[in-house]
Design a protein around this motif. Structure first.
Motif, short mmCIF file in Angstrom:
data_model
loop_
_atom_site.label_atom_id
_atom_site.label_comp_id
_atom_site.label_asym_id
_atom_site.label_seq_id
_atom_site.Cartn_x
_atom_site.Cartn_y
_atom_site.Cartn_z
N ASP A 380 0.84 -1.19 0.00
CA ASP A 380 0.00 0.00 0.00
C ASP A 380 0.88 1.25 0.00
O ASP A 380 2.11 1.16 -0.07
N SER A 381 0.25 2.41 0.12
CA SER A 381 0.99 3.67 0.00
C SER A 381 1.95 3.91 1.17
O SER A 381 2.85 4.73 1.07
N LEU A 382 1.76 3.19 2.29
CA LEU A 382 2.65 3.33 3.43
C LEU A 382 3.76 2.30 3.42
O LEU A 382 4.60 2.27 4.33
N GLY A 383 3.77 1.44 2.41
CA GLY A 383 4.79 0.41 2.32
C GLY A 383 4.45 -0.86 3.08
O GLY A 383 5.29 -1.74 3.22
N ASN A 384 3.21 -0.95 3.60
CA ASN A 384 2.79 -2.18 4.29
C ASN A 384 2.52 -3.27 3.26
O ASN A 384 1.95 -3.01 2.20
N SER A 385 2.91 -4.49 3.59
CA SER A 385 2.71 -5.61 2.68
C SER A 385 1.35 -6.25 2.90
O SER A 385 0.83 -6.29 4.02
N HIS A 386 0.77 -6.77 1.82
CA HIS A 386 -0.52 -7.46 1.85
C HIS A 386 -0.45 -8.64 0.90
O HIS A 386 0.26 -8.59 -0.12
N GLU A 387 -1.18 -9.70 1.23
CA GLU A 387 -1.19 -10.90 0.40
C GLU A 387 -2.42 -10.91 -0.50
O GLU A 387 -3.55 -10.86 -0.01
N ASP A 451 -11.70 -1.37 -5.26
CA ASP A 451 -12.53 -1.39 -4.06
C ASP A 451 -11.76 -1.91 -2.85
O ASP A 451 -12.35 -2.42 -1.89
N TRP A 452 -10.43 -1.77 -2.88
CA TRP A 452 -9.60 -2.32 -1.80
C TRP A 452 -9.26 -1.24 -0.79
O TRP A 452 -8.74 -0.18 -1.13
N THR A 453 -9.56 -1.53 0.48
CA THR A 453 -9.16 -0.67 1.59
C THR A 453 -8.07 -1.37 2.38
O THR A 453 -8.33 -2.40 3.01
N PRO A 454 -6.82 -0.88 2.34
CA PRO A 454 -5.75 -1.53 3.11
C PRO A 454 -6.06 -1.51 4.60
O PRO A 454 -6.48 -0.48 5.15
N LYS A 455 -5.85 -2.64 5.25
CA LYS A 455 -6.20 -2.78 6.66
C LYS A 455 -5.06 -3.36 7.47
O LYS A 455 -4.15 -4.00 6.94
N ASN A 456 -5.15 -3.15 8.81
CA ASN A 456 -4.22 -3.79 9.73
C ASN A 456 -4.63 -5.24 9.95
O ASN A 456 -5.66 -5.70 9.46
N ALA A 457 -3.82 -5.94 10.74
CA ALA A 457 -4.12 -7.34 11.01
C ALA A 457 -5.44 -7.50 11.76
O ALA A 457 -6.10 -8.55 11.64
#
Length: 630
Positions: A380-387, A451-457
Motif C-alpha cells: 500500500d501507500s505506506l509500504g505495508n505488505s498485503h497478500e 474497491d480495496w481498503t488496506p487494513k491492519n491485522a
C-alpha cells in the motif's frame, strides 16, 4: 665554448636524472603516468649562413613528455575504487576548477558526494528520483537516507491453467416443482435457447397419451445439453385408522400399480397398518417406499412413475386412486431461455421464476472447490505488505464447448474478497489454441481492482490511501503519481494448455521502505544502490573525458591534469562508448612506470652527467695550460 657545451650537457643530464627520479618515486602512485625527457642539439648560426663547418653549442631539454599508456589493473576491497580500462579520464571538481585524473581511489564525504583523497568531487551524469539517467552533468552523490515506499499499481501474472482439469463448480437455474393433474402430463413443445444462439426443441407427451408420467417428462428433459430433471411421486390418500379397520374385517387385499404395472403385495400375516408398510416395502418394486406419516399411509416412487393404490376387505373398501408425480427441472448456465410454443404444462412458466443455485460453490478455505490458486505480495501507500490470492475455477465451456474454454477468477487480499468477486467472479475465456481471448469481454486481459481498503491485522483501516471516491473514473495503466489504492491485475500472458498449472512469471511494481545496503558500479559506470527491501536504483553514471591531444594536458599534481590550449577541449561521454574505456569497480590502475627500465635510465643519466663533467674538466685543464704560458 667547450665550457658552455659541457654546462648544457650537465643541465640536460640533471633534468634527465630528475625525470627518472620522479618516475621511480611514483612507481607506486595510483594512476601515475611516467615521463621521459626529450633533448635537442644546439647550433650557432648567422642570419644568412651557418658557416661551412658549424660546431654545436651543446644540448637543451626540448620537452618532458608523459606516457599515457595503460597501467596494470589490480583489485581492491573498496567498491568505490574505480579503474579505467582504456582511454579517458575521470572528471573531478576541485572547488569549481575542473581537473582530470586516472587515479580512481574514491570514497564518500559527509554529504554523500563521491570524492578522492583531496576532496575533489567525481562528476557524472545524474539520475532522477526514479533512477532514470539524464544527460545533465554534475557531482555524483549517494543518498544514504531511506528509500521511500512505492504502492503497487500493477501486478503482472503469467500463468498456465491446466486445460485437463475437471469442472468443479456448477451453476444451475432451479425451476421449482410442477405437477400435472391426474392421469398424466399434457402435451407441450418447448424451445430451449443457448448462450451461443442455438435453439433445441423438446416435446413432452408427443403422443398425447392420458397417463404420461413425471418419469416420462424426466426422460425428455434429460435429453438436451445443459437441461436435467428429477421426479418423485407421492401418494397419501389412505388413513392409518381405515387400514386397521379394513384389515381387522378380514379378506384384506392391497392393490398397487407403478406406472400401470401391478405390483403384488403379500398381505398374508398383515395384522395392522404397520405390518402392511413392511409388506409393501418387501414387494418387488425397488423404487417404492412406504411409511406412516401423520396418521396416513405415504407411498413414494423416487422415479416419478404414476402411482395407483387402493384396497378391498370384508369391511371398508378403498377404490384405486392414481397420483401423478412432481417434476423438478434444472438448467445449466449455457441455457438462456425456455419458451413454450404449444401445450399447457407450466414448465415454461417456471423458467421465469427460476432461482440460481450453485453446487460445489467456491470456498477459498476448501481446496476442493477451486482448481488452481497462487499468492503474491503487494504494497500500500505506506509500504505495508498485503497478500493477494488468485483462485481459478474451471467452468463448463460456453455454447457447444467447441473452440472456447472458460474459467472463473476470484480475488482476495488478506482474506477479504475484492473486485466484487465474492458474488460476481471474473470470467476468463481462452481460444482453441489456449490463448487468452478476454476477461469479462476485455481483450487486454486486465482486471481493475478499485474497491480495496488496506487494513491492519485486526481488520481496521491502516491509514494508507484507500479506494477512489464513488463515480471516479480510473484509467489504466494507473497514472503517476497514484492517489488511491487502485491497481491493475494483468493476465494478458496467461495461457490454458494441457500441462501442469504453473506460474511463469509474477511481478508487481511496489515495495516497502528500504535502507541503503550496498553499492555496485557497472562496466558502463552506472552507480546502482541496493536497499534492504530488495530494490535497486540508479544514482548516476560516471562521466569520462577524452582529448584530441592528450599530451597537451598540463600536470598540476595530485595525479591530475588540467586542460590547456594544446590539449583542446574535453569530449565528455559515458564509459564504454565511442573511444572511451570501460569502468572496473573495486579496482585501481597502477602506475605505468617500468621500474627496471627506469633504473637502467638512471645509470645512463649518471654516465651522461659524468661525461659532461669530464668535458668541463678537460676544458679547464686546457685553459689552465694557456694561462701558465709565459
Amino acid at each position: 665554448m667547450a665550457f658552455n657545451t659541457g654546462l648544457s650537457g650537465l643541465r640536460a643530464a640533471s633534468v634527465d636524472l630528475d625525470v627518472t627520479g620522479n618516475n621511480i618515486a611514483n612507481a607506486s602512485t595510483v594512476g601515475f603516468k611516467g615521463s621521459k625527457a626529450q633533448f635537442g642539439d644546439l647550433y650557432a648560426s648567422g642570419f644568412l649562413s651557418s658557416g661551412n663547418n658549424p660546431v654545436g653549442d651543446g644540448v637543451r631539454v626540448q620537452d618532458v613528455k608523459q606516457s599515457f599508456s595503460q597501467g596494470n589493473i589490480s583489485f581492491t576491497d573498496n567498491g568505490l575504487d574505480l579503474a579505467i580500462n582504456g582511454d579517458g579520464f575521470f572528471t573531478l571538481s576541485n572547488g569549481g576548477e575542473i581537473r582530470y585524473s586516472r587515479a580512481g581511489q574514491f570514497g564518500l564525504d559527509k554529504e554523500g558526494f563521491i570524492t578522492n583523497s583531496e576532496d575533489m568531487r567525481l562528476q557524472g551524469f545524474t539520475a532522477d528520483e526514479d533512477g532514470n539517467l539524464s544527460g545533465v552533468r554534475g557531482d555524483l552523490q549517494i543518498e544514504s537516507g531511506n528509500l521511500a515506499p512505492r504502492r503497487t499499481t500493477e501486478l503482472q501474472s503469467d500463468l498456465n491453467l491446466d486445460s485437463r482439469e475437471s469442472v468443479l463448480e456448477r451453476r444451475v437455474a432451479d425451476m421449482g416443482d410442477f405437477t400435472a393433474a391426474a392421469p398424466g402430463f399434457p402435451q407441450e413443445t418447448l424451445e430451449i435457447t443457448y448462450d451461443d444462439g442455438s435453439v433445441v426443441t423438446a416435446t413432452i407427451n408427443p403422443g398425447n397419451v392420458a397417463d404420461y408420467s413425471a418419469a416420462d417428462v424426466v426422460d425428455v428433459l434429460n435429453g438436451p445439453d445443459g437441461l436435467s430433471a428429477s421426479a418423485t411421486t407421492q401418494y397419501e390418500g389412505i388413513s392409518e385408522a381405515d387400514l386397521n379397520t379394513a384389515i381387522a374385517a378380514g379378506n384384506f387385499q392391497f392393490d398397487l400399480s407403478v406406472g400401470n404395472v401391478s405390483v403384488p403385495v403379500d398381505t398374508v400375516g398383515v395384522t395392522d397398518a404397520a405390518s402392511l408398510v413392511n409388506a409393501i416395502n418387501d414387494a418387488q418394486a425397488p423404487t417404492i417406499s412406504a411409511s406412516l406419516v401423520g396418521g396416513n399411509l405415504r407411498l413414494i416412487d423416487n422415479r416419478g412413475n404414476n402411482l395407483t393404490a387402493g384396497y378391498t376387505s370384508d369391511g371398508p373398501n378403498q377404490a384405486p386412486v392414481t397420483t401423478v408425480g412432481t417434476v423438478r427441472p434444472q438448467a445449466d448456465r449455457e441455457i438462456v431461455d425456455i419458451e413454450s410454443t404449444a401445450g399447457t404444462t407450466n414448465l415454461a412458466d417456471s423458467w421465469d421464476t427460476r432461482s440460481i443455485n450453485i453446487t460445489n460453490q467456491f470456498n477459498p478455505s476448501d481446496q476442493r472447490t477451486f482448481n488452481h490458486a497462487t499468492t503474491t505480495t503487494i504494497f500500500d501507500s505506506l509500504g505495508n505488505s498485503h497478500e493477494v490470492s488468485q483462485f481459478y475455477v474451471k467452468q463448463p465451456s460456453p455454447g457447444n464447448g467447441v473452440g472456447v474454454s472458460e474459467w472463473s477468477i476470484y480475488l482476495q487480499i488478506d482474506g477479504e474478497f475484492v473486485g466484487g468477486t465474492d458474488t460476481n467472479p471474473y470470467q476468463a475465456r481462452f481460444d482453441q489454441d489456449g490463448n487468452l481471448q478476454s476477461i469479462n469481454g476485455d481483450p487486454n486481459g486486465e482486471i481493475l481492482i478499485d474497491d480495496w481498503t488496506p487494513k491492519n491485522a485486526d481488520g481496521t483501516p491502516n491509514g494508507a490511501d484507500g479506494p477512489p471516491a464513488p463515480g471516479t473514473t480510473i484509467t489504466t495503466p494507473i497514472p503517476e503519481p497514484p492517489t488511491t489504492s487502485a491497481f491493475v491485475l494483468n493476465l494478458s500472458e496467461t495461457t490454458q494448455y494441457g500441462s501442469e498449472f504453473g506460474v511463469t512469471d509474477q511481478q508487481q511494481n511496489g515495495y516497502t521502505t528500504g535502507r541503503l545496503s550496498g553499492l555496485d558500479v557497472s562496466g558502463e559506470g552506472v552507480l546502482f544502490a541496493r536497499y534492504t527491501n530488495g530494490q535497486s536504483k540508479s544514482l548516476g553514471q560516471v562521466a569520462l573525458a577524452s582529448f584530441s591531444n592528450t599530451n597537451g594536458l598540463s600536470p598540476v599534481g595530485e595525479t591530475s591534469w588540467v586542460e590547456t590550449f594544446e590539449s583542446g577541449q574535453p569530449i565528455i561521454g559515458a564509459p564504454d562508448t565511442g573511444t572511451l574505456g570501460s569502468i572496473k569497480s573495486s579496482s585501481i590502475e597502477e602506475s605505468n612506470v617500468d621500474l627496471s627500465a627506469e633504473l637502467v635510465n638512471l645509470i645512463v643519466a649518471q654516465r651522461n652527467y659524468q661525461a659532461n663533467a669530464k668535458t668541463i674538466e678537460t676544458s679547464d685543464a686546457v685553459t689552465q695550460t694557456i694561462i701558465n704560458l709565459r
